[in-house]
Design a protein around this motif. Structure first.
Motif, PDB file in Angstrom:
ATOM      1  N   VAL A 207       0.812  -1.211   0.000  1.00 59.87           N
ATOM      2  CA  VAL A 207       0.000   0.000   0.000  1.00 59.87           C
ATOM      3  C   VAL A 207       0.853   1.272   0.000  1.00 59.87           C
ATOM      4  O   VAL A 207       0.574   2.210  -0.763  1.00 59.87           O
ATOM      5  CB  VAL A 207      -0.977  -0.029   1.191  1.00 59.87           C
ATOM      6  CG1 VAL A 207      -1.728   1.294   1.303  1.00 59.87           C
ATOM      7  CG2 VAL A 207      -1.966  -1.171   1.025  1.00 59.87           C
ATOM      8  N   PRO A 208       1.902   1.396   0.833  1.00 60.30           N
ATOM      9  CA  PRO A 208       2.699   2.631   0.786  1.00 60.30           C
ATOM     10  C   PRO A 208       3.274   2.916  -0.593  1.00 60.30           C
ATOM     11  O   PRO A 208       3.285   4.075  -1.041  1.00 60.30           O
ATOM     12  CB  PRO A 208       3.807   2.368   1.816  1.00 60.30           C
ATOM     13  CG  PRO A 208       3.217   1.387   2.763  1.00 60.30           C
ATOM     14  CD  PRO A 208       2.349   0.501   1.928  1.00 60.30           C
ATOM     15  N   ALA A 209       3.738   1.895  -1.295  1.00 61.30           N
ATOM     16  CA  ALA A 209       4.282   2.120  -2.636  1.00 61.30           C
ATOM     17  C   ALA A 209       3.199   2.582  -3.600  1.00 61.30           C
ATOM     18  O   ALA A 209       3.422   3.456  -4.441  1.00 61.30           O
ATOM     19  CB  ALA A 209       4.949   0.845  -3.150  1.00 61.30           C
ATOM     20  N   LEU A 210       2.004   2.018  -3.480  1.00 61.18           N
ATOM     21  CA  LEU A 210       0.915   2.415  -4.369  1.00 61.18           C
ATOM     22  C   LEU A 210       0.418   3.819  -4.052  1.00 61.18           C
ATOM     23  O   LEU A 210       0.044   4.574  -4.956  1.00 61.18           O
ATOM     24  CB  LEU A 210      -0.234   1.410  -4.267  1.00 61.18           C
ATOM     25  CG  LEU A 210       0.016   0.054  -4.922  1.00 61.18           C
ATOM     26  CD1 LEU A 210      -1.170  -0.862  -4.708  1.00 61.18           C
ATOM     27  CD2 LEU A 210       0.294   0.213  -6.416  1.00 61.18           C
ATOM     28  N   VAL A 211       0.379   4.190  -2.775  1.00 67.95           N
ATOM     29  CA  VAL A 211      -0.013   5.557  -2.418  1.00 67.95           C
ATOM     30  C   VAL A 211       0.969   6.559  -3.008  1.00 67.95           C
ATOM     31  O   VAL A 211       0.570   7.596  -3.566  1.00 67.95           O
ATOM     32  CB  VAL A 211      -0.107   5.701  -0.887  1.00 67.95           C
ATOM     33  CG1 VAL A 211      -0.267   7.161  -0.491  1.00 67.95           C
ATOM     34  CG2 VAL A 211      -1.270   4.899  -0.344  1.00 67.95           C
ATOM     35  N   ALA A 212       2.261   6.253  -2.906  1.00 74.83           N
ATOM     36  CA  ALA A 212       3.266   7.151  -3.484  1.00 74.83           C
ATOM     37  C   ALA A 212       3.133   7.223  -5.002  1.00 74.83           C
ATOM     38  O   ALA A 212       3.234   8.312  -5.598  1.00 74.83           O
ATOM     39  CB  ALA A 212       4.666   6.682  -3.087  1.00 74.83           C
ATOM     40  N   ALA A 213       2.902   6.077  -5.658  1.00 72.85           N
ATOM     41  CA  ALA A 213       2.761   6.082  -7.117  1.00 72.85           C
ATOM     42  C   ALA A 213       1.506   6.834  -7.545  1.00 72.85           C
ATOM     43  O   ALA A 213       1.519   7.598  -8.514  1.00 72.85           O
ATOM     44  CB  ALA A 213       2.731   4.643  -7.631  1.00 72.85           C
TER      45      ALA A 213
END
Length: 400
Positions: A207-213
């Motif tokens: 989730v953190p990577a997708l929020v940043a993307a």
């Protein structure tokens, strides 16, 4: 990695040990014979390790549920195997390094004996873990402990919102198929991302990577599936709204495998406990006491969730703007998973049906008011079924 590390350490130690000028010298030929004997002897330990692994996994699958792989995931299984590999590499390498030497330091046979004793200690620990892994109480406790850790990570906020009909209507409108269906409504024209690989189980979402993307691309990501779901070819993974996101970034944030894991799947613990209870209540097994023990753990987990906020599927950036939405189980979903499958099976056993009645009564007393209707409906069914089927014993205290 553990096996590779132990093998590398064994190789280096096997090359250096014969050169240590430590202690008295002993006959090299006798030491070489000892090293070969110890080296090939530990191979039998590897065979025992894997034989025990296969037997325990098979026993758990046939006795509890095929989805229960707790002993297989025990670190001691792989660490014991890695250590025996290291001992084997050390002894064979040291024997070859001695070569035609007439004598060698006593450090070499002493090191071989110490390593062998450590391998035997690991083997004893492995046997003890294998024995406990086939016990019902240990398996139920291990499932509950993993569920507790996951719940404490996911559900950190208490459930304090009072019942509000208008709020329920808004929640129902926000989801397709009614309140709690878990599929957020998205505007028309959103880009859809489908699964194109072989059938796999979605295990984790970064989730953190997708929020940043999503923040970088100015879009939102609404998942159609949650961890624990099986992805089939052509199944819709997610929809992207408000912008464009390369599919490679979305797929790169997903971890898939061949089975469900506890990492991000809060329903897995309930599924395992219900499977154990269902198998115990089957006509082939007919062990209602085991089902009662599984229901004890179900009550513990549901009571833990009754007072917590389960609406955790919206993830925002630092500015408070949501970027990622993941469908998560709501209270109704948990109750259906834990109770509905067991009700028909428990109807044939007064012990199991009585335990189900007690479970629903406890939850109805402890759950917030707006979560009680789902429990009361099922409690009413249990009361009617028990009273009609077992009129003479239904009001008696349930035996333990």
């Amino acid at each position: 990695m553990a096996q590779l590390f132990c093998a590398a350490v064994g190789l280096v130690l096997g090359l250096l040990a014969p050169r240590f000028p430590v202690g008295p010298r002993v006959d090299a030929e006798r030491v070489v014979s000892l090293l070969f004997t110890v080296g090939f002897g530990v191979i039998s330990l590897v065979s025992i390790i894997y034989s025990m692994l296969f037997l325990v996994v098979q026993f758990s699958a046939s006795t509890f549920t095929p989805r229960l792989g707790l002993f297989r995931e025990e670190p001691i299984v792989w660490r014991a195997f890695a250590f025996t590999v290291g001992v084997f590499v050390f002894t064979i390498t040291a024997a070859m390094a001695i070569g035609a030497d007439r004598s060698v330091s006593v450090f070499v046979p002493c090191a071989a004996m110490v390593l062998t004793l450590v391998a035997l200690a690991l083997m004893r620990t492995l046997q003890a873990r294998a024995f406990t892994s086939i016990q019902l109480g240990h398996s139920l406790t291990a499932i509950g402990a993993r569920a507790h850790r996951l719940f404490d990570t996911l559900y950190v906020a208490p459930y304090t919102a009072p019942y509000d009909a208008a709020r329920e209507a808004r929640d129902a409108a926000r989801y397709e198929g009614g309140a709690g269906a878990g599929v957020p409504v998205v505007p028309p024209g959103a880009a859809s991302v489908s699964w194109s690989g072989p059938a796999s189980v979605l295990q984790q979402i970064d989730v953190p990577a997708l929020v940043a993307a999503a923040r970088a691309h100015g879009c939102g990501i609404v998942f159609r599936v949650a961890p624990g779901a099986t992805l089939t070819w052509g199944a819709e993974l997610a929809v992207v709204t408000g912008g464009e996101l390369p599919e490679a970034e979305l797929r790169g944030a997903l971890t898939t495998g061949v089975e469900r894991t506890f990492d991000q799947d809060p329903e897995l613990a309930f599924r395992l406990l219900v499977d154990i209870a269902l198998r115990a209540l089957s006509t082939a097994v007919n062990d209602p006491a085991t089902a009662v023990e599984a229901l004890d753990r179900v009550e513990d987990l549901l009571t833990r969730l009754a007072g917590r906020d389960l609406d955790i599927g919206r993830f925002t950036d630092a500015g408070g703007r949501w970027h990622v939405v993941v469908p998560v189980p709501d209270w109704e979903r948990y109750v259906r998973t834990c109770v509905d499958d067991l009700l028909p099976a428990a109807a044939g056993s007064p012990m199991a049906l009585g335990r189900m009645r007690d479970l629903l009564r406890v939850l109805a007393d402890r759950a917030p008011e707006d979560r009680r209707p789902a429990l009361r409906d099922r409690l009413g069914w249990v009361e009617r079924t028990g009273g009609d089927t077992y009129p003479l014993i239904w009001t008696s205290p349930r035996p333990r």
